[in-house]
Scaffold this active site. Structure first.
Site, PDB file in Angstrom:
ATOM      1  CG  ASP A 121      -2.102   0.935   1.059  1.00 40.87           C
ATOM      2  OD1 ASP A 121      -1.896   2.084   0.634  1.00 40.87           O
ATOM      3  OD2 ASP A 121      -3.232   0.511   1.352  1.00 40.87           O
ATOM      4  CB  SER A 166      -6.280   2.598  -0.163  1.00 44.69           C
ATOM      5  OG  SER A 166      -4.957   3.055  -0.016  1.00 44.69           O
ATOM      6  CB  THR A 174      -6.101  -2.648   0.710  1.00 47.84           C
ATOM      7  OG1 THR A 174      -5.604  -1.355   0.355  1.00 47.84           O
ATOM      8  CG2 THR A 174      -5.585  -3.676  -0.282  1.00 47.84           C
ATOM      9  CG  ASP A 181      -1.153   4.493   2.772  1.00 50.42           C
ATOM     10  OD1 ASP A 181      -1.161   5.290   1.823  1.00 50.42           O
ATOM     11  OD2 ASP A 181      -1.972   4.540   3.711  1.00 50.42           O
ATOM     12  CG  HIS A 214      -0.900   8.803   4.819  1.00 46.63           C
ATOM     13  ND1 HIS A 214      -1.230   9.761   3.887  1.00 46.63           N
ATOM     14  CD2 HIS A 214      -1.534   7.654   4.412  1.00 46.63           C
ATOM     15  CE1 HIS A 214      -2.018   9.229   2.968  1.00 46.63           C
ATOM     16  NE2 HIS A 214      -2.220   7.958   3.264  1.00 46.63           N
ATOM     17  CG  ASP A 222      -2.860   1.029  -2.635  1.00 52.94           C
ATOM     18  OD1 ASP A 222      -1.644   1.316  -2.555  1.00 52.94           O
ATOM     19  OD2 ASP A 222      -3.620   1.101  -1.644  1.00 52.94           O
TER      20      ASP A 222
END
Length: 617
Positions: free
Chosen positions: A96, A147, A207, A377, A381, A418
């Site tokens: 991700d 996502s 996801t 991911d 962030h 993704d």
């Protein structure tokens, strides 16, 4: 005289140009009232196209099948037949947020972490996969995606809107059946395949949820998150996992998310405090313990289902006999692996357990498994570069485990992301420089020392802003890197610098790379829409909408199970009905055998694809 004539001529030319060239349509940015990025107002013609439904499920199914046709036609022109190889098993790994810059930096991080050399020459377990391609990640309504929309594209073959899970662009808050889509897990189960999901996030997160849920918005993980107007219409994601197919038929469910499942561990230990919105989690309001309900559903199985909550319990499961396994290891997401808490399994260990439960050799029709390295991911962030890159290493170990446990002649393995992130791998660091360190220590005349890994935006802006430490008469607004101690910079919660202040760093919109190995992997090549990956899995796995694109699945079935297994004692008869590819793309009818034109009406109607109705004898 001549200068005047020249000026007049220029004026006429400019006037003519202005009269014939139309300005581009105005693009306006509108606030959507939330942290989901700007909305773009397109010109009226494009708005009309969208309103006409051109980008609904049927639109994207046509796109996916056309891409499949394109790739197969290219292979046939060069007399290449590898595309016809069929996969008994399919494992798709999603890193991700693992864009190309993250892969490159993660590869170097792995080499340096393992002390294998400078780092740049290191390889990841999927670097040697024979086929690669580029997937375009945008959502139907977003240039840079989330996502939910991307996972929906990958697992259903239909691109959708930002936030949508298992539903196309016709989704409705007040109609739970409108826009519903089937996923690769539905297709697999229809063929008798075993199925499972593994993730380092909550099992109800975007996801993994896209493999089993159909819901208007990704945030509706608990009943308490479903808005009033949708209560009693949309079941929350956790409920759908336990109550509805395909989720309630999964053989393996491993990840975090005790809280959305109503099984909160009140004594959970949290040693390192990570920040960000993803560190908060909903709680159920209906007092249901969905994990226990799932366990009761399998209480009367020949081998009762197993529900585990820590690494030790997982290791004790008899994976060769257990047919249903659920492991929930944290209230929220599983902790970043660089700060793993006691009792948490690694992604590699979960992957190994999942494959062991799913693999039944000749006793089964195979399996489909999702494995997500979801915290890459989330590290990005928060500008936690070290945590994010260590998660790439975790995913790498899981992919290697899958390669070690599977037969490459019967298992298609895909590794992709993704979407990407706004992380940059920049500067001119010297060979072997710490990938998480400074980029220009060797250039003392540079106005400031900066990091090799930086972010375009995010909370790292605040951590690196000089504030009261700004030197007098200096235009540099950033803290000197030397003001951070070695201990601080090596902490899993250290944030790399970001140049735009946001509470959460954003995704990136560039294409993501797809690595492919095993039967069907040659279908991955070139650049394509992200939803095409579902058709790769469908065609290679002989399941779902592309199963009968041509007669290759029929031929494979006859080779592995003998001719015409559905005829039983009846005499097999040739069938001159046209395969799906012929109906879609105008090919002449081809000789095929019994049932070669079986089409999944749940996925598409021939009339919607070809523009006319086909009647069958």
């Amino acid at each position: 005289m001549h200068p005047v004539v020249l000026l007049i001529a220029c004026g006429l030319f400019i006037g003519t140009w202005a009269a014939t060239v139309q300005p581009p349509p105005l693009i306006q940015t509108l606030s959507a009232g939330g942290d989901i990025g700007p909305e773009f107002k397109l010109d009226p013609a494009l708005e009309q196209d969208k309103d006409s439904g051109l980008e609904d499920a049927q639109f994207w199914r046509r796109v996916g099948l056309r891409q499949l046709k394109k790739i197969i036609d290219q292979a046939q022109k060069t007399k290449e037949n590898s595309y016809k190889r069929k996969a008994k098993n399919i494992i798709i790994f999603i890193g991700d947020g693992m864009g190309l810059s993250t892969i490159s930096a993660g590869r170097i991080y792995k080499g340096q972490y393992l002390k294998h050399g400078h780092g740049e020459e290191e390889t990841l377990s999927f670097d040697d996969f024979p086929y690669t391609g580029l997937a375009k990640t945008y959502n139907v309504d977003k240039q840079v995606p989330d996502s939910a929309g991307t996972a929906t594209a990958i697992f259903t073959g239909v691109k959708s809107d930002y936030g949508a899970i298992g539903m196309d662009t016709t989704r409705s808050k007040v109609n739970a059946t409108q826009g519903r889509l089937d996923s690769i897990m539905d297709w697999a189960q229809s063929e008798g395949k075993r199925t499972g999901i593994v993730t380092t996030t909550r099992i109800t997160h975007a996801t993994p949820a896209a493999t089993f849920a159909r819901i208007y918005h990704r945030d509706w993980e608990c009943d308490t998150e479903v808005p009033k107007e949708s209560v009693g219409i949309h079941a929350d994601i956790a409920r759908q996992l336990v109550e509805n197919a395909p989720g309630n038929k999964f053989n393996v469910i491993l990840g975090g998310g005790l809280s959305p499942m109503g099984a909160l561990n009140k004594s959970e230990v949290r040693t390192v405090k990570f920040e960000g919105g993803t560190e908060t989690i909903c709680a159920r309001g209906d007092e249901r313990n969905l994990a226990q309900e799932w366990l009761l559903q399998h209480a009367n199985d020949s081998v009762p289902g197993a529900l585990v909550t820590n690494r030790e319990q997982l290791a004790k499961v008899n994976v060769k006999e257990t047919d249903y396994l659920m492991g929930l290891f944290r209230n929220n997401h599983i902790t970043y692996s660089i700060a793993r808490e006691e009792g948490e399994p690694s992604l590699q260990e979960m992957t190994e357990a999942a494959i062991a439960v799913l693999e039944r050799g000749d006793k089964s029709a195979g399996y489909v498994l999702l494995v997500e390295g979801g915290r890459i991911d989330q590290g990005h962030h928060q500008n936690y570069a070290r945590a994010a890159l260590h998660e790439v290493y975790e995913l790498d170990l899981a992919v290697q485990a899958a390669l070690n446990m599977t037969d490459s002649d019967e298992t298609l393995i895909l590794v992709t992301a993704d979407h990407s992130h706004s992380v940059t791998f920049n500067g001119y660091p010297q060979r072997g420089a710490d990938i998480l360190g400074a980029a220009n220590l060797h250039k003392p005349r540079d106005p400031m020392v900066y990091e090799t890994i930086t972010y375009a935006n995010g909370p790292g802006y605040f951590d690196h802003l000089a504030n009261e430490t700004k030197p007098v008469n200096s235009s540099n607004v950033w803290m000197a890197l030397k003001q951070f101690t070695k201990t601080e910079m090596e902490s899993p919660t250290y944030r790399h610098m970001a140049t735009l202040a946001l509470k959460d760093e954003t995704h990136g919109g560039e294409d993501v790379i797809v690595f492919a190995s095993g039967p069907g992997s040659s279908l991955v090549r070139g650049a394509f829409e992200q939803n095409y990956l579902a058709y790769v899995m469908s065609y290679a796995g002989c399941m779902g909408p592309a199963k009968n694109y041509d007669d290759s699945c029929k031929q494979h079935s006859e080779k592995t199970r003998g001719p015409c297994p559905q005829c039983h004692k009846q005499r097999c008869r040739p069938d001159t009905r046209t395969p799906l590819s012929g109906l879609l793309f105008g090919r002449q009818p081809a000789l095929s055998w019994h049932n070669s034109l079986h089409i999944y009406g749940r996925y598409m109607s021939l009339s919607s694809i070809t523009g006319f109705v086909v009647n069958f004898a």
